[in-house]
Write a protein that holds these residues in place. Structure first.
Motif, PDB file in Angstrom:
ATOM      1  N   MET A  70     105.297   3.191 -22.218  1.00 48.51           N
ATOM      2  CA  MET A  70     104.888   3.086 -20.994  1.00 48.51           C
ATOM      3  C   MET A  70     105.423   1.786 -20.384  1.00 48.51           C
ATOM      4  O   MET A  70     105.362   0.686 -20.859  1.00 48.51           O
ATOM      5  CB  MET A  70     103.197   2.947 -20.935  1.00 48.51           C
ATOM      6  N   ARG A  71     106.062   1.753 -19.190  1.00 50.02           N
ATOM      7  CA  ARG A  71     106.636   0.726 -18.305  1.00 50.02           C
ATOM      8  C   ARG A  71     105.427   0.164 -17.651  1.00 50.02           C
ATOM      9  O   ARG A  71     104.660   0.804 -17.140  1.00 50.02           O
ATOM     10  CB  ARG A  71     107.831   1.056 -17.679  1.00 50.02           C
ATOM     11  N   PHE A  72     105.456  -1.266 -17.661  1.00 54.01           N
ATOM     12  CA  PHE A  72     104.516  -2.162 -16.961  1.00 54.01           C
ATOM     13  C   PHE A  72     105.106  -2.457 -15.553  1.00 54.01           C
ATOM     14  O   PHE A  72     106.447  -2.752 -15.376  1.00 54.01           O
ATOM     15  CB  PHE A  72     104.033  -3.381 -17.599  1.00 54.01           C
ATOM     16  N   SER A  73     104.394  -2.404 -14.644  1.00 47.68           N
ATOM     17  CA  SER A  73     104.876  -3.207 -13.287  1.00 47.68           C
ATOM     18  C   SER A  73     105.147  -4.587 -13.447  1.00 47.68           C
ATOM     19  O   SER A  73     104.592  -5.113 -14.168  1.00 47.68           O
ATOM     20  CB  SER A  73     103.805  -2.663 -12.004  1.00 47.68           C
ATOM     21  N   PRO A  74     105.943  -5.120 -12.324  1.00 42.84           N
ATOM     22  CA  PRO A  74     105.927  -6.471 -12.472  1.00 42.84           C
ATOM     23  C   PRO A  74     104.625  -7.442 -12.231  1.00 42.84           C
ATOM     24  O   PRO A  74     104.343  -8.264 -13.054  1.00 42.84           O
ATOM     25  CB  PRO A  74     106.850  -6.937 -11.303  1.00 42.84           C
ATOM     26  N   ALA A  75     103.703  -6.888 -11.482  1.00 39.48           N
ATOM     27  CA  ALA A  75     102.390  -7.495 -11.516  1.00 39.48           C
ATOM     28  C   ALA A  75     101.738  -7.304 -12.715  1.00 39.48           C
ATOM     29  O   ALA A  75     100.963  -8.101 -13.137  1.00 39.48           O
ATOM     30  CB  ALA A  75     101.485  -6.698 -10.312  1.00 39.48           C
ATOM     31  N   GLN A  76     101.792  -6.329 -13.598  1.00 47.50           N
ATOM     32  CA  GLN A  76     101.172  -6.096 -14.702  1.00 47.50           C
ATOM     33  C   GLN A  76     101.820  -6.993 -15.800  1.00 47.50           C
ATOM     34  O   GLN A  76     101.033  -7.859 -16.615  1.00 47.50           O
ATOM     35  CB  GLN A  76     101.364  -4.535 -15.414  1.00 47.50           C
ATOM     36  N   ARG A  77     102.996  -7.307 -15.716  1.00 49.04           N
ATOM     37  CA  ARG A  77     103.771  -7.995 -16.535  1.00 49.04           C
ATOM     38  C   ARG A  77     103.307  -9.491 -16.482  1.00 49.04           C
ATOM     39  O   ARG A  77     102.966 -10.510 -17.382  1.00 49.04           O
ATOM     40  CB  ARG A  77     105.213  -8.178 -16.561  1.00 49.04           C
ATOM     41  N   ARG A  78     103.120  -9.854 -15.140  1.00 44.72           N
ATOM     42  CA  ARG A  78     102.697 -11.257 -14.816  1.00 44.72           C
ATOM     43  C   ARG A  78     101.213 -11.412 -15.395  1.00 44.72           C
ATOM     44  O   ARG A  78     100.736 -12.452 -15.944  1.00 44.72           O
ATOM     45  CB  ARG A  78     102.777 -11.535 -13.287  1.00 44.72           C
ATOM     46  N   TYR A  79     100.509 -10.259 -15.113  1.00 43.40           N
ATOM     47  CA  TYR A  79      98.978 -10.409 -15.379  1.00 43.40           C
ATOM     48  C   TYR A  79      98.715 -10.455 -16.944  1.00 43.40           C
ATOM     49  O   TYR A  79      97.935 -11.512 -17.499  1.00 43.40           O
ATOM     50  CB  TYR A  79      98.252  -9.077 -15.062  1.00 43.40           C
ATOM     51  N   ASN A  80      99.397  -9.706 -17.590  1.00 41.03           N
ATOM     52  CA  ASN A  80      99.416  -9.772 -18.959  1.00 41.03           C
ATOM     53  C   ASN A  80     100.265 -11.301 -19.682  1.00 41.03           C
ATOM     54  O   ASN A  80      99.336 -11.892 -20.497  1.00 41.03           O
ATOM     55  CB  ASN A  80     100.231  -8.777 -19.715  1.00 41.03           C
ATOM     56  N   ARG A  81     101.032 -11.955 -18.983  1.00 37.14           N
ATOM     57  CA  ARG A  81     101.446 -13.110 -19.412  1.00 37.14           C
ATOM     58  C   ARG A  81     100.202 -14.310 -19.099  1.00 37.14           C
ATOM     59  O   ARG A  81      99.832 -15.033 -19.940  1.00 37.14           O
ATOM     60  CB  ARG A  81     102.651 -13.696 -18.811  1.00 37.14           C
ATOM     61  N   ARG A  82      99.614 -14.169 -17.903  1.00 39.43           N
ATOM     62  CA  ARG A  82      98.727 -15.058 -17.551  1.00 39.43           C
ATOM     63  C   ARG A  82      97.516 -14.934 -18.411  1.00 39.43           C
ATOM     64  O   ARG A  82      96.813 -15.840 -18.996  1.00 39.43           O
ATOM     65  CB  ARG A  82      98.211 -14.858 -16.047  1.00 39.43           C
ATOM     66  N   ILE A  83      96.937 -13.788 -18.850  1.00 40.09           N
ATOM     67  CA  ILE A  83      95.987 -13.629 -19.582  1.00 40.09           C
ATOM     68  C   ILE A  83      96.084 -13.995 -21.058  1.00 40.09           C
ATOM     69  O   ILE A  83      95.273 -14.902 -21.547  1.00 40.09           O
ATOM     70  CB  ILE A  83      95.596 -12.289 -19.759  1.00 40.09           C
ATOM     71  N   ILE A  84      97.434 -13.961 -21.663  1.00 40.09           N
ATOM     72  CA  ILE A  84      97.608 -14.468 -23.010  1.00 40.09           C
ATOM     73  C   ILE A  84      97.568 -15.886 -22.954  1.00 40.09           C
ATOM     74  O   ILE A  84      97.141 -16.525 -23.956  1.00 40.09           O
ATOM     75  CB  ILE A  84      99.087 -13.947 -23.437  1.00 40.09           C
ATOM     76  N   VAL A  85      98.349 -16.412 -21.861  1.00 41.63           N
ATOM     77  CA  VAL A  85      98.297 -18.012 -21.891  1.00 41.63           C
ATOM     78  C   VAL A  85      96.852 -18.431 -21.749  1.00 41.63           C
ATOM     79  O   VAL A  85      96.463 -19.711 -22.488  1.00 41.63           O
ATOM     80  CB  VAL A  85      99.112 -18.417 -20.764  1.00 41.63           C
ATOM     81  N   LEU A  86      96.067 -17.799 -20.954  1.00 40.27           N
ATOM     82  CA  LEU A  86      94.663 -18.429 -20.677  1.00 40.27           C
ATOM     83  C   LEU A  86      93.730 -18.191 -22.013  1.00 40.27           C
ATOM     84  O   LEU A  86      93.036 -19.073 -22.563  1.00 40.27           O
ATOM     85  CB  LEU A  86      94.031 -17.550 -19.506  1.00 40.27           C
ATOM     86  N   ALA A  87      94.007 -16.870 -22.756  1.00 35.19           N
ATOM     87  CA  ALA A  87      93.478 -16.745 -23.950  1.00 35.19           C
ATOM     88  C   ALA A  87      93.805 -17.765 -25.130  1.00 35.19           C
ATOM     89  O   ALA A  87      92.920 -18.358 -26.009  1.00 35.19           O
ATOM     90  CB  ALA A  87      93.828 -15.436 -24.578  1.00 35.19           C
ATOM     91  N   ILE A  88      95.143 -18.392 -25.173  1.00 33.02           N
ATOM     92  CA  ILE A  88      95.445 -19.109 -25.985  1.00 33.02           C
ATOM     93  C   ILE A  88      94.897 -20.743 -25.798  1.00 33.02           C
ATOM     94  O   ILE A  88      94.542 -21.424 -26.625  1.00 33.02           O
ATOM     95  CB  ILE A  88      97.062 -19.445 -25.989  1.00 33.02           C
ATOM     96  N   ILE A  89      94.866 -20.912 -24.442  1.00 31.45           N
ATOM     97  CA  ILE A  89      94.288 -22.250 -23.986  1.00 31.45           C
ATOM     98  C   ILE A  89      92.586 -22.202 -24.489  1.00 31.45           C
ATOM     99  O   ILE A  89      92.048 -23.111 -24.701  1.00 31.45           O
ATOM    100  CB  ILE A  89      94.296 -22.354 -22.398  1.00 31.45           C
ATOM    101  N   TYR A  90      91.953 -21.000 -24.264  1.00 31.72           N
ATOM    102  CA  TYR A  90      90.543 -20.868 -24.439  1.00 31.72           C
ATOM    103  C   TYR A  90      90.324 -21.273 -26.087  1.00 31.72           C
ATOM    104  O   TYR A  90      89.492 -22.025 -26.067  1.00 31.72           O
ATOM    105  CB  TYR A  90      90.187 -19.212 -24.197  1.00 31.72           C
ATOM    106  N   ALA A  91      91.224 -20.601 -26.702  1.00 33.25           N
ATOM    107  CA  ALA A  91      90.976 -20.866 -28.271  1.00 33.25           C
ATOM    108  C   ALA A  91      91.222 -22.363 -28.540  1.00 33.25           C
ATOM    109  O   ALA A  91      90.531 -22.704 -29.426  1.00 33.25           O
ATOM    110  CB  ALA A  91      91.768 -19.843 -29.027  1.00 33.25           C
ATOM    111  N   ALA A  92      92.283 -22.651 -27.981  1.00 31.69           N
ATOM    112  CA  ALA A  92      92.743 -24.280 -28.375  1.00 31.69           C
ATOM    113  C   ALA A  92      91.637 -25.166 -27.743  1.00 31.69           C
ATOM    114  O   ALA A  92      91.733 -26.232 -28.390  1.00 31.69           O
ATOM    115  CB  ALA A  92      94.139 -24.466 -27.500  1.00 31.69           C
TER     116      ALA A  92
END
Length: 134
Positions: free
Chosen positions: A1-23
């Protein structure tokens, strides 16, 4: 499944925030468990883990604003409605039961956890609706 550009940005932002949250969460819990902080620093550290969680909500809003595909936007809106209904209904029931001393107090940060679980339930609702339409 291809992601839209907005979905890719969303996924990237969520991953960054999840890493920050754990850290942030792990050392803050460690400090509080050992009673190593007090006073204003304790308050600052106490709210620190809430910042990335709040960021999750902001990222969802950004995604809704940036997504150009109306159908994809509607899918997330449906998920968010399911999540909100679940979290608010559960909080209401729990609040009344707690008010009548029938259940123990539940910490406030439990409700966003219920909301995020509701996003998963909403994804399941979306999948069911998709399956029926096919």
């Amino acid at each position: 499944m291809r992601f839209s550009p907005a979905q890719r940005r969303y996924n990237r932002r969520i991953i960054v925030l999840a890493i920050i949250y754990a850290a942030v969460l792990l050392p803050v819990c460690w400090l509080f468990a050992r009673h190593l902080v007090a006073g204003p620093l304790a308050y600052a550290l106490g709210i620190l883990p809430a910042l990335p969680v709040s960021g999750f909500f902001a990222v969802i809003g950004l995604y809704l604003a940036e997504e150009t595909d109306e159908y994809l936007r509607m899918l997330l809106v449906r998920q968010a409605l399911v999540a909100t209904g679940l979290a608010m209904t559960t909080a209401t029931f729990w609040g009344f039961l707690e008010g009548f001393d029938l259940v123990p107090h539940l910490v406030g940060y439990a409700w966003p956890i219920v909301w995020f679980a509701g996003l998963g339930l909403g994804a399941g609702v979306n999948a069911l609706i998709e399956r029926r339409a096919a």
